[in-house]
Design an enzyme around this catalytic site. Structure first.
Site, short mmCIF file in Angstrom:
data_model
loop_
_atom_site.label_atom_id
_atom_site.label_comp_id
_atom_site.label_asym_id
_atom_site.label_seq_id
_atom_site.Cartn_x
_atom_site.Cartn_y
_atom_site.Cartn_z
CE LYS A 93 -3.98 0.70 0.40
NZ LYS A 93 -5.56 -0.05 0.43
N GLY A 123 -20.08 7.20 6.57
CA GLY A 123 -18.73 7.51 5.64
C GLY A 123 -19.25 6.91 4.51
CB VAL A 124 -22.14 8.93 2.12
CG1 VAL A 124 -22.37 8.22 0.95
CG2 VAL A 124 -22.14 9.24 2.86
N GLY A 125 -18.48 7.93 1.44
CA GLY A 125 -17.03 8.17 0.13
C GLY A 125 -17.77 7.36 -1.00
CG ASN A 126 -15.22 6.88 -5.00
OD1 ASN A 126 -16.35 7.62 -5.35
ND2 ASN A 126 -13.58 6.98 -5.50
CB VAL A 127 -16.95 2.22 -1.37
CG1 VAL A 127 -17.70 1.06 -1.30
CG2 VAL A 127 -15.99 1.79 -2.01
#
Ligand code: PHE
Length: 351
Positions: free
Chosen positions: A81, A184-188
């Site tokens: 990573k 958490g409403v990010g991309n995924v």
């Protein structure tokens, strides 16, 4: 970027390459936990860390998780990573140039490390890295010949994991009326929320960014205040933001029946898996359910699979691994996390 030597006591992985960027003050850490046939892969995370050095620890922690993820997915890759600490005021042009210099670092590792989009980076960013390090950036845009954004595949895998969890809890895999809270409403997280809504689940979201919460409201999705996210009752709690949130205090506050989400390294430490078990909260280990993006993108870009086949493999992999782990946990006194680790260790040993 200038290569710097760092002393890393207690790191069980293979190597950490740290680079300082004097032009911007950025710090990039590429942690290679393990290589398989000389190769490792993992996303590139980019964010403003409270201290630049935290990027190094983050990369190390996440690289180990990637080793587990590739093994669970049955892919012949070691875990790695990259984490790049960036200054808060980085402009568009400076960011682009930084990504080019980062691409040189990736190129100079001579194939030991391939990367893909992660928190804070996009397919467009991978196009930039690939210009400098051809063949070493996955998840490029479709226009550039890549397979695009991994997020929809990751969300698909997590949705499937929730189906398995519901089957396990209720005897049937039915989303109608199931309460799910997404942290958490990010991309995924956003993709997952939309999929859950389409399945008829009662989905609620929580995020630091008021704009994304508002965007959800427009779609008819309610929110939960950040500070109430653990104590609000629901069937499934889905961590889709940062890692390390499954820890003593939060676990004792939780009022959910299960935890299944897309965030990496959700458990603060191994004892937290036991804490969840003691509270009778079913835990779907992160690295066996959030592997959809990694599986799909590598299969499409390295093995020439089409999207349909990649989707089917994501669903099947998550379903089989999670079913095996939850069933074994139910029959024993061990945590799903312990059993998932055993599953990947076995696969690594049999490579
Ligand atoms: N961000 C992905 C993950 O954590 C990593 C990844 C995506 C790696 C696409 C390669 C290709 O799973």
């Amino acid at each position: 970027m200038k290569r710097v030597d760092v002393d890393l006591p207690g790191w069980t992985g293979e190597a950490v390459h740290v680079f300082e960027d004097s032009l911007t003050g950025a710090l990039a850490a590429i942690a290679i936990h393990q290589r398989v046939e000389g190769r490792s892969a993992g996303g590139t995370r980019m964010k403003v860390y409270s201290e630049p050095g935290h990027a190094i620890e983050d990369a190390q922690r996440l690289a180990e998780g990637m080793t587990f993820k590739w093994a669970a997915a049955g892919l012949e890759l070691g875990g790695a990573k990259a984490a790049i600490h960036v200054p808060p005021d980085l402009g568009v042009e400076a960011r682009r140039n930084l990504l080019e210099r980062y691409g040189e670092c990736v190129r100079d590792l001579e194939g030991a490390f391939s990367t893909g989009p992660d928190l804070g980076t996009s397919s467009e960013d991978m196009d930039i890295v690939a210009e400098v390090a051809p063949g070493l950036a996955l998840g490029r845009t479709v226009d550039a010949g890549g397979a695009g954004d991994p997020a929809p595949y990751t969300a698909l895998g997590v949705l499937e994991a929730m189906r398995v969890v519901l089957q396990f809890l209720d005897g049937e895999p039915v989303f109608a009326d199931a309460g799910v809270i997404i942290q958490g409403v990010g991309n995924v997280g956003a993709q997952l929320a939309a999929k859950l809504q389409a399945e008829g689940a009662k989905v609620r979201v929580s995020d630091i960014d008021a704009n994304v919460v508002d965007a959800c409201r427009v779609m008819g999705i309610d929110s939960v205040p950040m500070e109430a996210v653990y104590e609000t009752e629901c069937d499934i709690f889905a961590p889709c933001a940062t890692g390390g949130i499954l820890r003593r205090r939060n676990i004792s506050a939780m009022r959910c029946r299960a935890v299944a989400g897309a965030a990496n390294t959700q458990l603060r430490d191994p004892a937290d898996a036991e804490r969840l078990k003691d509270r009778r909260i079913a835990y779907a280990p992160d690295f066996i359910i959030n592997c959809g993006g990694a599986i799909a993108i590598t299969r499409m870009e390295l093995d020439g699979w089409d999207a349909e086949r990649a989707r089917a493999a994501t669903i099947e992999t998550v379903r089989e691994n999670l079913t095996q782990v939850l069933e074994a946990a139910a029959l024993s006194d061990r945590s799903p996390q312990a059993l998932a680790l055993e599953l990947v260790e076995e696969r690594i040993a049999n490579r």
